[in-house]
Design an enzyme around this catalytic site. Structure first.
Site, PDB file in Angstrom:
ATOM      1  N   LYS A 233      27.929  -0.635  -0.906  1.00 57.39           N
ATOM      2  CA  LYS A 233      27.376  -0.435  -2.252  1.00 57.39           C
ATOM      3  C   LYS A 233      27.943  -1.427  -3.271  1.00 57.39           C
ATOM      4  O   LYS A 233      27.469  -1.479  -4.406  1.00 57.39           O
ATOM      5  CB  LYS A 233      27.654   0.999  -2.722  1.00 57.39           C
ATOM      6  CG  LYS A 233      27.081   2.098  -1.837  1.00 57.39           C
ATOM      7  CD  LYS A 233      25.563   2.072  -1.851  1.00 57.39           C
ATOM      8  CE  LYS A 233      24.980   3.187  -1.007  1.00 57.39           C
ATOM      9  NZ  LYS A 233      25.159   4.520  -1.592  1.00 57.39           N
TER      10      LYS A 233
ATOM     11  N   GLU B 202      23.344  13.064 -14.904  1.00 56.16           N
ATOM     12  CA  GLU B 202      24.580  12.370 -14.553  1.00 56.16           C
ATOM     13  C   GLU B 202      25.136  11.619 -15.757  1.00 56.16           C
ATOM     14  O   GLU B 202      26.352  11.574 -15.967  1.00 56.16           O
ATOM     15  CB  GLU B 202      24.310  11.414 -13.391  1.00 56.16           C
ATOM     16  CG  GLU B 202      24.078  12.121 -12.062  1.00 56.16           C
ATOM     17  CD  GLU B 202      23.624  11.193 -10.960  1.00 56.16           C
ATOM     18  OE1 GLU B 202      23.777  11.563  -9.783  1.00 56.16           O
ATOM     19  OE2 GLU B 202      23.109  10.095 -11.265  1.00 56.16           O
TER      20      GLU B 202
ATOM     21  N   ASP C  16      31.387  11.402  -8.773  1.00 55.18           N
ATOM     22  CA  ASP C  16      29.978  11.121  -8.484  1.00 55.18           C
ATOM     23  C   ASP C  16      29.895   9.945  -7.519  1.00 55.18           C
ATOM     24  O   ASP C  16      30.906   9.299  -7.217  1.00 55.18           O
ATOM     25  CB  ASP C  16      29.242  10.803  -9.796  1.00 55.18           C
ATOM     26  CG  ASP C  16      27.747  11.103  -9.731  1.00 55.18           C
ATOM     27  OD1 ASP C  16      27.224  11.282  -8.624  1.00 55.18           O
ATOM     28  OD2 ASP C  16      27.114  11.145 -10.809  1.00 55.18           O
ATOM     29  N   GLY C  17      28.706   9.665  -7.047  1.00 59.32           N
ATOM     30  CA  GLY C  17      28.467   8.490  -6.233  1.00 59.32           C
ATOM     31  C   GLY C  17      27.768   7.426  -7.054  1.00 59.32           C
ATOM     32  O   GLY C  17      27.575   7.568  -8.260  1.00 59.32           O
ATOM     33  N   ALA C  18      27.372   6.339  -6.397  1.00 57.24           N
ATOM     34  CA  ALA C  18      26.635   5.266  -7.060  1.00 57.24           C
ATOM     35  C   ALA C  18      25.835   4.516  -6.003  1.00 57.24           C
ATOM     36  O   ALA C  18      26.179   4.512  -4.822  1.00 57.24           O
ATOM     37  CB  ALA C  18      27.572   4.314  -7.795  1.00 57.24           C
ATOM     38  N   ASP C  19      24.764   3.890  -6.444  1.00 56.36           N
ATOM     39  CA  ASP C  19      23.914   3.120  -5.544  1.00 56.36           C
ATOM     40  C   ASP C  19      24.318   1.649  -5.499  1.00 56.36           C
ATOM     41  O   ASP C  19      24.117   0.971  -4.491  1.00 56.36           O
ATOM     42  CB  ASP C  19      22.446   3.263  -5.970  1.00 56.36           C
ATOM     43  CG  ASP C  19      22.018   4.715  -5.993  1.00 56.36           C
ATOM     44  OD1 ASP C  19      22.096   5.366  -4.938  1.00 56.36           O
ATOM     45  OD2 ASP C  19      21.645   5.221  -7.070  1.00 56.36           O
TER      46      ASP C  19
ATOM     47  N   LYS D  16      22.702   3.813 -10.768  1.00 55.35           N
ATOM     48  CA  LYS D  16      22.568   5.157 -10.236  1.00 55.35           C
ATOM     49  C   LYS D  16      21.111   5.605 -10.390  1.00 55.35           C
ATOM     50  O   LYS D  16      20.312   4.919 -11.005  1.00 55.35           O
ATOM     51  CB  LYS D  16      23.509   6.124 -10.976  1.00 55.35           C
ATOM     52  CG  LYS D  16      24.980   5.804 -10.726  1.00 55.35           C
ATOM     53  CD  LYS D  16      25.929   6.633 -11.565  1.00 55.35           C
ATOM     54  CE  LYS D  16      25.711   8.113 -11.437  1.00 55.35           C
ATOM     55  NZ  LYS D  16      25.851   8.574 -10.029  1.00 55.35           N
ATOM     56  N   GLY D  17      20.800   6.740  -9.797  1.00 58.55           N
ATOM     57  CA  GLY D  17      19.473   7.311  -9.987  1.00 58.55           C
ATOM     58  C   GLY D  17      18.554   7.278  -8.783  1.00 58.55           C
ATOM     59  O   GLY D  17      17.441   7.787  -8.849  1.00 58.55           O
TER      60      GLY D  17
ATOM     61  N   GLY E 192      18.803   9.091  -6.363  1.00 56.51           N
ATOM     62  CA  GLY E 192      18.626  10.499  -6.021  1.00 56.51           C
ATOM     63  C   GLY E 192      17.864  11.297  -7.057  1.00 56.51           C
ATOM     64  O   GLY E 192      17.574  12.484  -6.842  1.00 56.51           O
TER      65      GLY E 192
END
Length: 240
Positions: free
Chosen positions: A135, A117, A95-98, A108-109, A111
């Protein structure tokens, strides 16, 4: 926390898409044949989904669980076998992360898929996060925004309670209307500064009736792959 990096020769500064492609290729090294793989949401996760699809076309066999309808559609388009989350543990989620802090806790979140997630991360033996170096933050909340998913029925009540916690929140909108998550809920974007105690903040928010989940992902990532100027660094969580 161990750190390793392998430079990539390049004539020009890598673009965001170049960095995401590098991250995706490195993450593929962690996927074994026959694995049950969780697929995150967002740009980094999408790059991984596309790379995984290309690998599957060359013969790799995996089964995947998506954290959003958008990811499920993309996975199907690139030839991945997408199934619903069942009782079996996933071998790996990418996954990605902010935001990611020095402890590998994440925000996260942005998006809009944070609740799914969270569930997929909890159902996985390992969670790997893919991020660009921008990030990385000294403390979660440094970007001034904390997403919180809430039931539409309770949105005004949740706003009031969040405001009382010092987290004024606005309803996220898309095309002039409230943004709806895949779960049919609203997202509140809370104004915040760097959080001195993210765990305490998370507990306080989760204690508000009507809150479904928060964007604070504490202790979920086994490692974070960081793209930085053509180099991939690997950050691993310290063992307690």
């Amino acid at each position: 926390m161990g750190v390793s990096g392998e430079p990539k020769t390049a004539d020009a500064e890598p673009s965001a898409s170049d960095d995401l492609a590098l991250l995706a290729e490195r993450a593929l090294e962690l996927v074994q044949a026959g694995s049950l793989v969780g697929l995150g949401s967002g740009s980094a996760a999408s790059a991984f989904v596309r790379a995984l699809g290309r690998r599957v076309q060359r013969g790799l066999t995996v089964t995947c669980v998506a954290t959003s309808e958008a990811t499920a559609r993309l996975g199907a388009e690139v030839g991945l076998r997408i199934v619903d989350l069942g009782e079996s543990l996933l071998d790996l989620t990418v996954d990605g992360a902010d935001e990611v802090d020095p402890q590998l806790d994440a925000m996260k979140g942005f998006g809009g898929a944070l609740a799914r997630e969270r569930i997929v991360a909890a159902a996985s033996r390992r969670q790997i996060l893919l991020v660009r170096a921008d990030k990385l933050v000294p403390a979660l909340g440094s970007r001034g925004r904390l997403p919180v998913e809430v039931l539409p029925f309770a949105v005004r009540f949740c706003q009031r309670r969040l405001r009382e916690l010092g987290l004024p929140a606005e309803i996220r909108r898309e095309g002039g209307r409230p943004f709806m998550t895949d779960n049919g809920n609203f997202t509140l974007d809370c104004a915040t500064g760097p959080l001195t105690d993210p765990a305490r903040t998370q507990r306080a928010i989760e204690g508000i009736p009507g809150v479904v989940d928060t964007g604070l992902f504490l202790g979920t990532a086994e490692r974070v792959l960081v793209a930085d100027g053509g180099t991939i660094r690997e950050l691993r969580r310290r063992e307690n």
